[in-house]
Design an enzyme around this catalytic site. Structure first.
Site, PDB file in Angstrom:
ATOM      1  N   ASN A 196       0.861  -1.180   0.000  1.00 52.01           N
ATOM      2  CA  ASN A 196       0.000   0.000   0.000  1.00 52.01           C
ATOM      3  C   ASN A 196       0.898   1.231   0.000  1.00 52.01           C
ATOM      4  OD1 ASN A 196      -2.473  -1.444   0.173  1.00 52.01           O
ATOM      5  ND2 ASN A 196      -2.125  -1.754   2.362  1.00 52.01           N
ATOM      6  N   SER A 213      -0.616   3.187   6.143  1.00 51.73           N
ATOM      7  CA  SER A 213      -0.753   3.747   7.488  1.00 51.73           C
ATOM      8  C   SER A 213       0.565   3.802   8.252  1.00 51.73           C
ATOM      9  CB  SER A 213      -1.786   2.948   8.297  1.00 51.73           C
ATOM     10  OG  SER A 213      -1.388   1.604   8.415  1.00 51.73           O
ATOM     11  N   HIS A 244       6.696  -1.722   3.467  1.00 51.97           N
ATOM     12  CA  HIS A 244       6.437  -3.089   3.933  1.00 51.97           C
ATOM     13  C   HIS A 244       5.595  -3.823   2.914  1.00 51.97           C
ATOM     14  CE1 HIS A 244       3.475  -0.296   5.567  1.00 51.97           C
ATOM     15  NE2 HIS A 244       2.575  -1.264   5.452  1.00 51.97           N
ATOM     16  N   HIS A 247       2.870  -6.817   2.386  1.00 54.08           N
ATOM     17  CA  HIS A 247       1.899  -7.699   3.046  1.00 54.08           C
ATOM     18  C   HIS A 247       1.883  -9.036   2.295  1.00 54.08           C
ATOM     19  CE1 HIS A 247      -0.447  -4.441   5.246  1.00 54.08           C
ATOM     20  NE2 HIS A 247       0.125  -3.720   4.308  1.00 54.08           N
TER      21      HIS A 247
HETATM   22  P1  5GP Z   1      -0.365  -0.343   5.727  1.00 50.11           P
HETATM   23  O1  5GP Z   1      -1.790   0.074   5.995  1.00 50.11           O
HETATM   24  O2  5GP Z   1       0.597   0.803   5.989  1.00 50.11           O
HETATM   25  O3  5GP Z   1      -0.173  -0.947   4.375  1.00 50.11           O
HETATM   26  O4  5GP Z   1      -0.030  -1.520   6.718  1.00 50.11           O
HETATM   27  C1  5GP Z   1       0.371  -1.329   8.026  1.00 50.11           C
HETATM   28  C2  5GP Z   1       0.082  -2.615   8.741  1.00 50.11           C
HETATM   29  O5  5GP Z   1       0.804  -2.603   9.943  1.00 50.11           O
HETATM   30  C3  5GP Z   1      -1.393  -2.815   9.083  1.00 50.11           C
HETATM   31  O6  5GP Z   1      -1.854  -4.015   8.466  1.00 50.11           O
HETATM   32  C4  5GP Z   1      -1.393  -2.902  10.592  1.00 50.11           C
HETATM   33  O7  5GP Z   1      -2.314  -3.842  11.099  1.00 50.11           O
HETATM   34  C5  5GP Z   1       0.046  -3.267  10.911  1.00 50.11           C
HETATM   35  N1  5GP Z   1       0.509  -2.805  12.197  1.00 50.11           N
HETATM   36  C6  5GP Z   1       0.353  -1.562  12.714  1.00 50.11           C
HETATM   37  N2  5GP Z   1       0.917  -1.485  13.926  1.00 50.11           N
HETATM   38  C7  5GP Z   1       1.439  -2.708  14.184  1.00 50.11           C
HETATM   39  C8  5GP Z   1       2.151  -3.241  15.299  1.00 50.11           C
HETATM   40  O8  5GP Z   1       2.426  -2.585  16.298  1.00 50.11           O
HETATM   41  N3  5GP Z   1       2.534  -4.547  15.224  1.00 50.11           N
HETATM   42  C9  5GP Z   1       2.268  -5.302  14.120  1.00 50.11           C
HETATM   43  N4  5GP Z   1       2.686  -6.569  14.151  1.00 50.11           N
HETATM   44  N5  5GP Z   1       1.591  -4.833  13.054  1.00 50.11           N
HETATM   45  C10 5GP Z   1       1.189  -3.546  13.084  1.00 50.11           C
END
Ligand code: 5GP
Length: 112
Positions: free
Chosen positions: A85, A93, A98, A100
């Site tokens: 993302n 977020s 990263h 997924h």
């Molecule tokens: P994004 O929305 O940026 O693509 O993905 C961020 C991801 O990080 C989300 O799926 C969210 O659940 C995960 N995430 C956020 N904070 C933490 C955390 O403290 N520990 C872990 N293991 N995952 C996290």
């Protein structure tokens, strides 16, 4: 420091499933599928568009690790999705690149 830097530094806990000098993989805290792993480079690159020419090998490695972990987690035959993302429209977020890795359930397409 982003939350992922804190996980890399072991300042906050995570369920780490793989790690080497370049990257770490751990379970997403809010899983969107029975398998939901985040593969995170240790070098801080905020998002794909911030990566430079020097990061190309690292970007390739993240994809290779996703494939390796799909085998390790036994979703390689049933199928899985690899997602990055990037930016607000994609719902990014955490501003630390990263990947997924999602699997062990049927995933809808197109994504929401
Ligand atoms: P994004 O929305 O940026 O693509 O993905 C961020 C991801 O990080 C989300 O799926 C969210 O659940 C995960 N995430 C956020 N904070 C933490 C955390 O403290 N520990 C872990 N293991 N995952 C996290």
């Amino acid at each position: 420091m982003t939350i992922f830097e804190k996980i890399i530094a072991r300042e906050i806990p995570a369920k780490v499933i793989w790690e080497d000098d370049d990257a770490i993989a751990f379970e997403d805290v809010n899983p969107q599928a029975p398998v939901h792993v985040l593969i995170v480079p240790k070098k801080v690159i905020p998002r794909l568009s911030a990566a430079t020419e020097k990061d190309r090998a690292l970007l390739g490695k993240l994809m290779a690790v996703a494939g390796d972990l799909a085998k390790k987690l036994e979703i390689d035959k049933t199928g899985y999705r690899v997602v990055i993302n990037s930016g607000p429209d994609a719902g990014e977020s955490v501003p630390h690149l990263h990947v997924h890795l999602l699997g062990k359930r049927a995933l809808a397409w197109p994504p929401g």
